[in-house]
Design a protein around this motif. Structure first.
Motif, PDB file in Angstrom:
ATOM      1  N   HIS A  29       0.794  -1.235   0.000  1.00 14.99           N
ATOM      2  CA  HIS A  29       0.000   0.000   0.000  1.00 14.99           C
ATOM      3  C   HIS A  29       0.824   1.281   0.000  1.00 14.99           C
ATOM      4  O   HIS A  29       0.274   2.355  -0.278  1.00 14.99           O
ATOM      5  N   ALA A  30       2.117   1.210   0.303  1.00 20.16           N
ATOM      6  CA  ALA A  30       2.880   2.451   0.470  1.00 20.16           C
ATOM      7  C   ALA A  30       4.167   2.480  -0.334  1.00 20.16           C
ATOM      8  O   ALA A  30       4.927   3.443  -0.214  1.00 20.16           O
ATOM      9  N   THR A  31       4.434   1.450  -1.139  1.00 20.08           N
ATOM     10  CA  THR A  31       5.669   1.426  -1.926  1.00 20.08           C
ATOM     11  C   THR A  31       5.358   0.961  -3.344  1.00 20.08           C
ATOM     12  O   THR A  31       4.260   0.501  -3.652  1.00 20.08           O
ATOM     13  N   ASP A  32       6.369   1.043  -4.208  1.00 23.08           N
ATOM     14  CA  ASP A  32       6.243   0.554  -5.574  1.00 23.08           C
ATOM     15  C   ASP A  32       6.851  -0.839  -5.739  1.00 23.08           C
ATOM     16  O   ASP A  32       6.956  -1.334  -6.869  1.00 23.08           O
ATOM     17  N   TYR A  33       7.241  -1.466  -4.633  1.00 24.86           N
ATOM     18  CA  TYR A  33       7.847  -2.794  -4.720  1.00 24.86           C
ATOM     19  C   TYR A  33       6.756  -3.849  -4.895  1.00 24.86           C
ATOM     20  O   TYR A  33       5.688  -3.748  -4.281  1.00 24.86           O
ATOM     21  N   PRO A  34       7.018  -4.873  -5.700  1.00 23.66           N
ATOM     22  CA  PRO A  34       5.970  -5.867  -5.982  1.00 23.66           C
ATOM     23  C   PRO A  34       5.661  -6.794  -4.817  1.00 23.66           C
ATOM     24  O   PRO A  34       4.540  -7.302  -4.715  1.00 23.66           O
ATOM     25  N   ASP A  35       6.659  -7.014  -3.936  1.00 21.58           N
ATOM     26  CA  ASP A  35       6.431  -7.937  -2.826  1.00 21.58           C
ATOM     27  C   ASP A  35       7.451  -7.682  -1.722  1.00 21.58           C
ATOM     28  O   ASP A  35       8.350  -6.832  -1.853  1.00 21.58           O
ATOM     29  N   LEU A  36       7.306  -8.424  -0.644  1.00 23.85           N
ATOM     30  CA  LEU A  36       8.156  -8.232   0.528  1.00 23.85           C
ATOM     31  C   LEU A  36       9.618  -8.541   0.217  1.00 23.85           C
ATOM     32  O   LEU A  36      10.522  -7.831   0.673  1.00 23.85           O
ATOM     33  N   ALA A  37       9.875  -9.574  -0.573  1.00 27.83           N
ATOM     34  CA  ALA A  37      11.250  -9.938  -0.896  1.00 27.83           C
ATOM     35  C   ALA A  37      11.954  -8.811  -1.654  1.00 27.83           C
ATOM     36  O   ALA A  37      13.116  -8.489  -1.376  1.00 27.83           O
ATOM     37  N   ALA A  38      11.257  -8.202  -2.604  1.00 29.66           N
ATOM     38  CA  ALA A  38      11.852  -7.101  -3.368  1.00 29.66           C
ATOM     39  C   ALA A  38      12.090  -5.888  -2.482  1.00 29.66           C
ATOM     40  O   ALA A  38      13.097  -5.171  -2.631  1.00 29.66           O
ATOM     41  N   TYR A  39      11.164  -5.643  -1.574  1.00 31.16           N
ATOM     42  CA  TYR A  39      11.325  -4.518  -0.635  1.00 31.16           C
ATOM     43  C   TYR A  39      12.557  -4.724   0.247  1.00 31.16           C
ATOM     44  O   TYR A  39      13.384  -3.823   0.400  1.00 31.16           O
ATOM     45  N   PHE A  40      12.697  -5.901   0.836  1.00 32.11           N
ATOM     46  CA  PHE A  40      13.865  -6.186   1.665  1.00 32.11           C
ATOM     47  C   PHE A  40      15.155  -6.055   0.851  1.00 32.11           C
ATOM     48  O   PHE A  40      16.149  -5.509   1.331  1.00 32.11           O
ATOM     49  N   ASP A  41      15.137  -6.557  -0.362  1.00 30.13           N
ATOM     50  CA  ASP A  41      16.326  -6.473  -1.210  1.00 30.13           C
ATOM     51  C   ASP A  41      16.689  -5.028  -1.533  1.00 30.13           C
ATOM     52  O   ASP A  41      17.866  -4.707  -1.735  1.00 30.13           O
ATOM     53  N   GLY A  42      15.687  -4.158  -1.536  1.00 30.24           N
ATOM     54  CA  GLY A  42      15.926  -2.756  -1.870  1.00 30.24           C
ATOM     55  C   GLY A  42      16.850  -2.047  -0.900  1.00 30.24           C
ATOM     56  O   GLY A  42      17.575  -1.122  -1.294  1.00 30.24           O
ATOM     57  N   TYR A  43      16.821  -2.431   0.375  1.00 33.01           N
ATOM     58  CA  TYR A  43      17.722  -1.774   1.319  1.00 33.01           C
ATOM     59  C   TYR A  43      18.707  -2.739   1.970  1.00 33.01           C
ATOM     60  O   TYR A  43      19.366  -2.407   2.961  1.00 33.01           O
ATOM     61  N   SER A  44      18.837  -3.905   1.371  1.00 33.16           N
ATOM     62  CA  SER A  44      19.804  -4.880   1.874  1.00 33.16           C
ATOM     63  C   SER A  44      21.231  -4.456   1.543  1.00 33.16           C
ATOM     64  O   SER A  44      21.507  -3.874   0.487  1.00 33.16           O
ATOM     65  N   LEU A  45      22.144  -4.761   2.459  1.00 29.79           N
ATOM     66  CA  LEU A  45      23.579  -4.559   2.248  1.00 29.79           C
ATOM     67  C   LEU A  45      24.315  -5.888   2.333  1.00 29.79           C
ATOM     68  O   LEU A  45      25.521  -5.930   2.583  1.00 29.79           O
ATOM     69  N   ALA A  46      23.578  -6.972   2.115  1.00 30.76           N
ATOM     70  CA  ALA A  46      24.149  -8.307   2.248  1.00 30.76           C
ATOM     71  C   ALA A  46      25.048  -8.633   1.057  1.00 30.76           C
ATOM     72  O   ALA A  46      25.072  -7.916   0.043  1.00 30.76           O
ATOM     73  N   GLY A  47      25.771  -9.741   1.177  1.00 25.31           N
ATOM     74  CA  GLY A  47      26.638 -10.188   0.089  1.00 25.31           C
ATOM     75  C   GLY A  47      27.800  -9.239  -0.144  1.00 25.31           C
ATOM     76  O   GLY A  47      28.476  -8.816   0.790  1.00 25.31           O
ATOM     77  N   ASP A  48      28.001  -8.861  -1.397  1.00 21.72           N
ATOM     78  CA  ASP A  48      29.156  -8.038  -1.778  1.00 21.72           C
ATOM     79  C   ASP A  48      28.799  -6.578  -2.029  1.00 21.72           C
ATOM     80  O   ASP A  48      29.586  -5.840  -2.619  1.00 21.72           O
ATOM     81  N   ARG A  49      27.641  -6.128  -1.584  1.00 18.09           N
ATOM     82  CA  ARG A  49      27.209  -4.775  -1.933  1.00 18.09           C
ATOM     83  C   ARG A  49      28.138  -3.702  -1.371  1.00 18.09           C
ATOM     84  O   ARG A  49      28.363  -2.677  -2.009  1.00 18.09           O
ATOM     85  N   LEU A  50      28.668  -3.928  -0.185  1.00 16.07           N
ATOM     86  CA  LEU A  50      29.557  -2.920   0.416  1.00 16.07           C
ATOM     87  C   LEU A  50      30.962  -2.956  -0.179  1.00 16.07           C
ATOM     88  O   LEU A  50      31.783  -2.094   0.135  1.00 16.07           O
ATOM     89  N   ARG A  51      31.243  -3.915  -1.034  1.00 17.19           N
ATOM     90  CA  ARG A  51      32.540  -3.943  -1.701  1.00 17.19           C
ATOM     91  C   ARG A  51      32.731  -2.710  -2.579  1.00 17.19           C
ATOM     92  O   ARG A  51      33.856  -2.269  -2.846  1.00 17.19           O
ATOM     93  N   ALA A  52      31.627  -2.110  -3.034  1.00 16.40           N
ATOM     94  CA  ALA A  52      31.688  -0.955  -3.930  1.00 16.40           C
ATOM     95  C   ALA A  52      31.938   0.358  -3.201  1.00 16.40           C
ATOM     96  O   ALA A  52      32.043   1.407  -3.847  1.00 16.40           O
ATOM     97  N   LEU A  53      32.048   0.322  -1.872  1.00  8.51           N
ATOM     98  CA  LEU A  53      32.259   1.567  -1.128  1.00  8.51           C
ATOM     99  C   LEU A  53      33.543   2.265  -1.559  1.00  8.51           C
ATOM    100  O   LEU A  53      34.619   1.659  -1.613  1.00  8.51           O
ATOM    101  N   THR A  54      33.412   3.560  -1.832  1.00 10.89           N
ATOM    102  CA  THR A  54      34.596   4.398  -2.027  1.00 10.89           C
ATOM    103  C   THR A  54      34.790   5.343  -0.849  1.00 10.89           C
ATOM    104  O   THR A  54      35.871   5.891  -0.663  1.00 10.89           O
TER     105      THR A  54
END
Length: 351
Positions: free
Chosen positions: A243-268
């Protein structure tokens, strides 16, 4: 200690080593009173400030400037979910930073700290754009000063995502520091559902109160009934996503702000992270993985609970001293590079 992890100096007395005691004391009235006292004692000017941002978004915070000398840098402080600028860790950390000569802006996220009336839309954890815009406004408030950011729990997640976004956003962010940051929202939800019920009940109660307040302020937009407010955390979050986001489901919403895996490898932008191995809210097992990334500097303590790190009966804590020390180290690169001098500086700051 695995490679890339800095041993922690946090050594609480035996009676303060229980993670649930640490976590509960962190938000206790006694610690909140200590935070108000510390802020009152520091020589600083505190100015409530309303930020009007692109898209008509309005966020509120407090700009604090030390009176003793011109500020050496600006620190944007970000609280956790259902916390506020008045949370004890925010006040205690702000006081420490002000004493070290930093200007501090404590920002309320949308719908936090009694600011539900400022925006029609509900808060959710993927509203990073408005936090980037707020950081840009804070930098403009103290032009010419180096900008740093520090966050706790969900605020730590926002701080790390702010660092990832900073280069593309043209944000002059020098460093971020994060205490018990949320990395993997989906896994955290799983662990909270399986863990002690007191944490889930706490966040459910706080969020239901927030949603009820939003409905009362904007009934024409938020017309959900009380049955929605009675939903447990996972289905309530799924309802909010629908009702309040453009994400299709809960999994996509969680993935939207996840920092899991290698995402922080891109930090400069360099990032300092303080984590407790016994955190009962944010699972700690993913943190050794990110410690191997070039711009991630992880300190892992055996004890501390969730954003606790309390080491004395006064309710003062290691985490706020650590944040101030890491911000100071970011400005004094020569001390950091000199090895022994750096350790001496940290010892003084963490005392």
């Amino acid at each position: 200690m695995p490679h890339g992890i800095r041993p922690s100096r946090f050594r609480p007395p035996d009676w303060l080593r229980n993670p649930h005691l640490q976590s509960v004391l962190a938000s206790s009235p006694l610690r909140a009173a200590r935070a108000r006292q510390r802020l009152h004692q520091v020589a600083a000017q505190h100015t409530p400030t309303l930020l009007t941002l692109p898209g008509g978004v309005r966020l509120q915070g407090v700009a604090s400037t030390p009176r003793a000398r011109p500020p050496r840098a600006t620190v944007l402080l970000l609280h956790g979910w259902e916390g506020s600028i008045h949370s004890s860790y925010m006040g205690l950390t702000a006081a420490r930073l002000l004493r070290r000569g930093f200007a501090v802006f404590r920002l309320n996220f949308r719908d936090h700290g009694g600011t539900h009336h400022l925006n029609e839309g509900l808060f959710h954890s993927n509203r990073l754009d408005e936090v980037v815009d707020a950081a840009r406004a804070v930098a403009a408030h103290w032009p010419g000063l180096p900008l740093l950011a520090a966050g706790f729990s969900l605020g730590g997640n926002f701080a790390l995502r702010l660092a990832l976004r900073a280069p593309a956003a043209g944000l002059p962010l020098r460093r971020v520091v994060a205490v018990c940051p949320l990395l993997d929202p989906a896994h955290t939800m799983d662990c909270m559902e399986q863990g002690p019920a007191l944490y889930m009940r706490y966040f459910e109660r706080k969020w239901r109160q927030s949603l009820a307040r939003k409905r009362a302020l904007f009934p024409q937009i938020h017309a959900f009934d009380d049955a929605v407010l009675r939903l447990p955390m996972r289905p309530l979050t799924a309802w909010m996503v629908q009702h309040a986001t453009d994400y299709p489901d809960l999994a996509a919403y969680f993935d939207g702000y996840s920092l899991a895996g290698d995402r922080l490898r891109a930090l400069t932008v360099p990032a300092d992270i303080l984590m407790a191995a016994d955190d009962p809210v944010v699972p700690s097992e993913a943190f050794p993985h990110i410690a191997g990334f070039a711009n991630v500097h992880l300190e892992l303590a055996r004890h501390g609970g969730h954003c606790g790190f309390i080491d004395r009966p006064s309710m003062d804590g290691y985490a706020e001293r650590w944040v101030a020390a890491r911000c100071l180290a970011a400005l004094e690169a020569s001390a950091v590079e000199s090895g022994a001098d750096s350790e001496q500086e940290d010892d003084h700051a963490l005392a």
